[in-house]
Design an enzyme around this catalytic site. Structure first.
Site, mmCIF file in Angstrom:
data_model
loop_
_atom_site.group_PDB
_atom_site.id
_atom_site.type_symbol
_atom_site.label_atom_id
_atom_site.label_comp_id
_atom_site.label_asym_id
_atom_site.label_seq_id
_atom_site.Cartn_x
_atom_site.Cartn_y
_atom_site.Cartn_z
ATOM 1 N N ARG A 119 -6.746 1.928 5.496
ATOM 2 C CA ARG A 119 -7.338 0.652 5.059
ATOM 3 C C ARG A 119 -7.188 -0.359 6.188
ATOM 4 N NH1 ARG A 119 -2.794 -1.591 0.730
ATOM 5 N NH2 ARG A 119 -1.234 -2.116 2.279
ATOM 6 N N ASN A 157 -7.464 -8.952 1.597
ATOM 7 C CA ASN A 157 -6.113 -8.631 1.126
ATOM 8 C C ASN A 157 -5.169 -8.563 2.313
ATOM 9 O OD1 ASN A 157 -4.401 -7.667 -1.188
ATOM 10 N ND2 ASN A 157 -4.093 -5.957 0.215
ATOM 11 N N GLU A 158 -4.170 -9.406 2.284
ATOM 12 C CA GLU A 158 -3.156 -9.388 3.344
ATOM 13 C C GLU A 158 -3.790 -9.258 4.724
ATOM 14 O OE1 GLU A 158 -0.373 -6.296 2.319
ATOM 15 O OE2 GLU A 158 0.792 -7.649 1.065
ATOM 16 N N GLU A 311 1.583 -10.278 -5.772
ATOM 17 C CA GLU A 311 2.059 -8.900 -5.894
ATOM 18 C C GLU A 311 3.572 -8.861 -5.847
ATOM 19 O OE1 GLU A 311 0.650 -6.303 -2.850
ATOM 20 O OE2 GLU A 311 -1.407 -6.990 -3.011
ATOM 21 N N TRP A 319 7.043 2.459 0.891
ATOM 22 C CA TRP A 319 6.837 2.322 2.336
ATOM 23 C C TRP A 319 8.132 2.073 3.103
ATOM 24 C CZ3 TRP A 319 8.538 -2.583 2.530
ATOM 25 C CH2 TRP A 319 8.205 -3.471 1.481
ATOM 26 N N GLU A 359 -0.382 5.778 -2.335
ATOM 27 C CA GLU A 359 0.613 4.995 -3.061
ATOM 28 C C GLU A 359 0.968 5.592 -4.420
ATOM 29 O OE1 GLU A 359 0.284 0.769 -0.846
ATOM 30 O OE2 GLU A 359 -1.093 1.016 -2.535
ATOM 31 N N LYS A 360 0.830 6.911 -4.527
ATOM 32 C CA LYS A 360 1.101 7.515 -5.843
ATOM 33 C C LYS A 360 2.577 7.448 -6.219
ATOM 34 C CE LYS A 360 0.839 12.215 -3.915
ATOM 35 N NZ LYS A 360 0.443 11.759 -2.546
ATOM 36 N N PHE A 361 3.443 7.233 -5.235
ATOM 37 C CA PHE A 361 4.857 7.064 -5.569
ATOM 38 C C PHE A 361 5.284 5.595 -5.586
ATOM 39 C CE2 PHE A 361 4.775 11.516 -4.071
ATOM 40 C CZ PHE A 361 5.098 12.090 -5.295
ATOM 41 N N HIS A 362 4.316 4.705 -5.411
ATOM 42 C CA HIS A 362 4.599 3.267 -5.557
ATOM 43 C C HIS A 362 4.508 2.938 -7.036
ATOM 44 C CE1 HIS A 362 4.157 -1.061 -5.310
ATOM 45 N NE2 HIS A 362 4.381 -1.026 -4.012
#
Ligand code: GAL
Length: 664
Positions: A119, A157-158, A311, A319, A359-362
């Site tokens: 991204r 975004n950011e 957020e 991360w 980000e599946k573990f976020h």
């Protein structure tokens, strides 16, 4: 022409603290959307941020528009009383853009392309990128501008990409031409007489690409300034589009705190709502203090008014090297802490934890464990409590701070250059150490830009300002002249705005202010090394200073090369601290100076680890410790979260929070 009156966060909250988060329904089948809405209502979610990463879905081919799915979602949210913060999707262009227009991809300092597949792979200076970004923004604004679910615009975004590519090179040169006018002025500002760097024609001037050895510091500093400005141009271009369609809808873009890529002071002035993403490490014993610092910084960027947690994580991020979950109660504590320190919106990345992608573990508000998981249960509790507090809290201000901590991106950028004396003295860490001292002393502080009006503060703290403009120095002198108390940490006032070391190693007027006759040498300390000072130890840095005759007080170094020389000096109301005292000493020193300046802590007699903040006539008490505590609170109060009457003391369990209103 005066800027037309812009809307504010209150136009989005409409009297309710916003609660919700990034919602990425495009990752899920439509059946899940209905399940999501059920759970959102269950948790008191009243706001979702849609579309942050939806560009490929909205514009699957150049110029195509697929709005049907978003129409259905906007309607679904509205039908269920959930407002939408609608994002422009411009932080993650679709793959076709890079394929058809490789010039839209940024390049790193080695000239390597940053490809799609992650991204934020856009060149801020690419005319093609900007054209596509404007077009999709225009169409989103036209389509949803009058949709009743729309509460706020979230641009990109950011913002964070640096770019060393060809269009960025040309834009950098234009920026420099505007700033300096002539090459002679640029050569002078960058000190190009050094190492034969003098420029003869503008085309020789480059962004600071890979070089054999240390790069020109003036060039690097200006490149950082340019990058912040170039990204701001992208933001403003989109902001202007949505503002034209919907002048009544506030606009924001989410900051990362302590992010070098944006001068947040400058950016915040161009936002209707200042919003931030906050991710303290749950394992950090001072995670709560880090949160407080970000809250204070963001509130100050919002000029003291309400601001938005865009957020945070309901559980672990993914991360860090090792990513820890939040123990029970911590999400609630940190959410209510943000409200205590001025937030009118408590939102998360993201609503439902992803099952695929990076980000599946976020964590999400709904974790893989689903609605029965501890994470969602805690989210529900927070939603219910925010609803309870909304009426008394929304739009209220945090009690005015009596202390300001000065913070400046230019000083940060310049202080972190190659060729500095110590890589140990990290600016954010130094700022954090000073803020921690105030936090531990139960003193709420604002942050301020060095050129801001400081006259309302009793105490101004400068953790470090390596670079100071003449205007900033004038400002500090006028502040002390006007009766204010000033404490400055090491390496303050060293360089001018071109990063040119001021004669004498510190501005002469500042030396005079602090009672420094000669600053002979800087003596940085190694990691873990301590400088002994009478009564305490200093870390990171020390200085060989000869005091002026009329200095009022001195705490001397003991032993070593600096034996007997002043570590801390005071002249009148101006203090200079030439090292970073260990935390307990810094806390006591600062608390004493603050007391002397007439600064009062929010509450006295608080146990360690308990934070107290007043907002809108309410007293927030937050226990950052894992053990229960009794907090003395003189008088009679009503606890808004429990409905109980409280007389003279309140019990707070592990990570406990009380919000008290004085009983009438
Ligand atoms: C933020 C970002 C989100 C998500 C989150 C994870 O930086 O805006 O999209 O990636 O981090 O912590």
């Amino acid at each position: 022409m005066p800027e037309p009156q812009r809307p504010s966060l209150a136009d989005a909250t409409r009297g309710r603290i916003l609660f919700g988060g990034d919602y990425n329904p495009e990752q899920w089948p439509e059946e899940t959307w209905h399940e999501d809405v059920r759970l959102m209502k269950d948790a008191g979610v009243n706001s979702v941020t849609l579309g942050v990463f939806s560009w490929a879905k909205l514009e699957p081919r150049p110029g195509a528009r697929e709005f049907g799915w978003l129409d259905r979602l906007m309607d679904l949210m509205h039908d269920n009383g959930i407002g939408v913060v609608l994002a422009t999707p411009t932080s993650s262009p679709p793959p076709w853009m890079g394929r058809l227009h490789p010039e839209t991809l940024p390049r790193d300092e080695d000239g390597r392309t940053e490809w799609w597949g992650s991204r934020q792979h856009f060149s801020h200076s690419s005319a093609t990128y900007r054209r596509y970004a404007a077009a999709i923004t225009e169409d989103l604004a036209a389509r949803y501008g009058s949709h009743p679910a729309l509460r706020m615009w979230h641009i990109n975004n950011e913002y964070c990409t640096y770019d060393w590519g060809d269009e960025a090179e040309a834009a950098f040169r234009r920026w420099l031409q505007e700033k300096y006018g002539t090459l002679d002025a640029l050569n002078e500002a960058w000190g190009t007489a050094f190492w034969s760097q003098g420029y003869g024609v503008w085309n020789e001037v480059l962004p600071p690409r890979r070089a054999h050895y240390m790069k020109n510091p003036g060039q690097v500093l200006d490149f950082k300034r340019f990058t912040s400005d170039a990204l701001l141009e992208c933001y403003l271009a989109e902001r202007d589009i949505v503002a034209r369609h919907t002048p009544h809808i506030p606009v924001t873009t989410n900051f990362m705190p302590f992010w070098q890529g944006q001068d947040a002071w400058v950016w915040a002035e161009r936002e209707d709502v200042v919003s931030v993403d906050i991710y303290p490490d749950p394992r950090d014993p001072f995670g709560g203090q880090y949160g407080a610092l970000v809250h204070d910084m963001t509130r100050s960027q919002a000029c003291g008014g309400p601001w938005m947690v865009m957020e945070q994580a309901a559980g672990p991020v993914n991360w860090r090297g090792v990513n820890h979950p939040k123990p029970a109660g911590l999400n609630r504590l940190w959410s209510l802490q943000a409200v205590a320190r001025g937030a009118d919106a408590v939102c998360y990345f993201q609503w439902r934890q992803s099952r695929q992608g990076s980000e599946k573990f976020h964590s999400g508000m709904v974790s893989h464990a689903g609605e029965h998981g501890r994470t969602f249960q805690e989210v529900k509790r927070i939603g219910a409590e925010l609803a309870l507090l909304s009426e008394k809290v929304a739009d209220a201000r945090v009690e005015a701070a009596e202390v300001a901590v000065l913070l400046d991106w230019n000083a940060w950028w310049a202080s972190q250059q190659d060729g500095r004396l110590s890589s140990e003295a990290d600016y954010p860490q130094v700022v954090r150490a000073w803020h921690r001292a105030l936090w531990e002393a139960h003193t709420v502080a604002d942050f301020a830009h060095p050129e801001h009006d400081l006259s309302t503060y009793k105490l101004v703290v400068v953790p470090q300002l390596y670079l100071m403009t003449d205007a900033a120095i004038d400002n500090l002198l006028a502040y002390v002249e006007g009766g204010g108390t000033l404490v400055a940490g090491f390496q303050t006032g060293v360089a001018d705005e071109d990063d040119r070391v001021r004669a004498g190693g510190m501005d002469a007027r500042l030396r005079d202010l602090f009672g420094i006759r000669v600053l002979h040498e800087w003596w940085p300390l190694d990691a873990g090394e301590k400088a002994e000072v009478e009564g305490f130890h200093g870390t990171l840095w020390s200085e060989e200073i000869e005091a002026a005759d009329d200095v009022d007080a001195v705490m001397p170094y003991k032993g070593g090369e600096l034996d007997g020389l002043p570590a801390v000096l005071r002249r009148g109301r101006a203090w200079y601290v030439s090292t970073l005292p260990e935390p307990h000493t810094l806390r006591t020193l600062l608390a004493d100076i603050a007391a002397d300046a007439g600064v009062r802590p929010t509450l006295t007699g608080l146990p360690a680890g308990v934070e107290a903040v007043r907002r809108g006539g309410l007293l927030f008490l937050l226990n950052h410790g894992r053990d229960g505590v009794t907090v003395p609170v003189p008088g009679r109060h009503r606890s808004l979260l429990t409905g109980a009457d409280v007389t003279d003391a309140v019990e707070l369990g592990r990570y406990g929070v009380a919000v008290l209103e004085a009983a009438s």
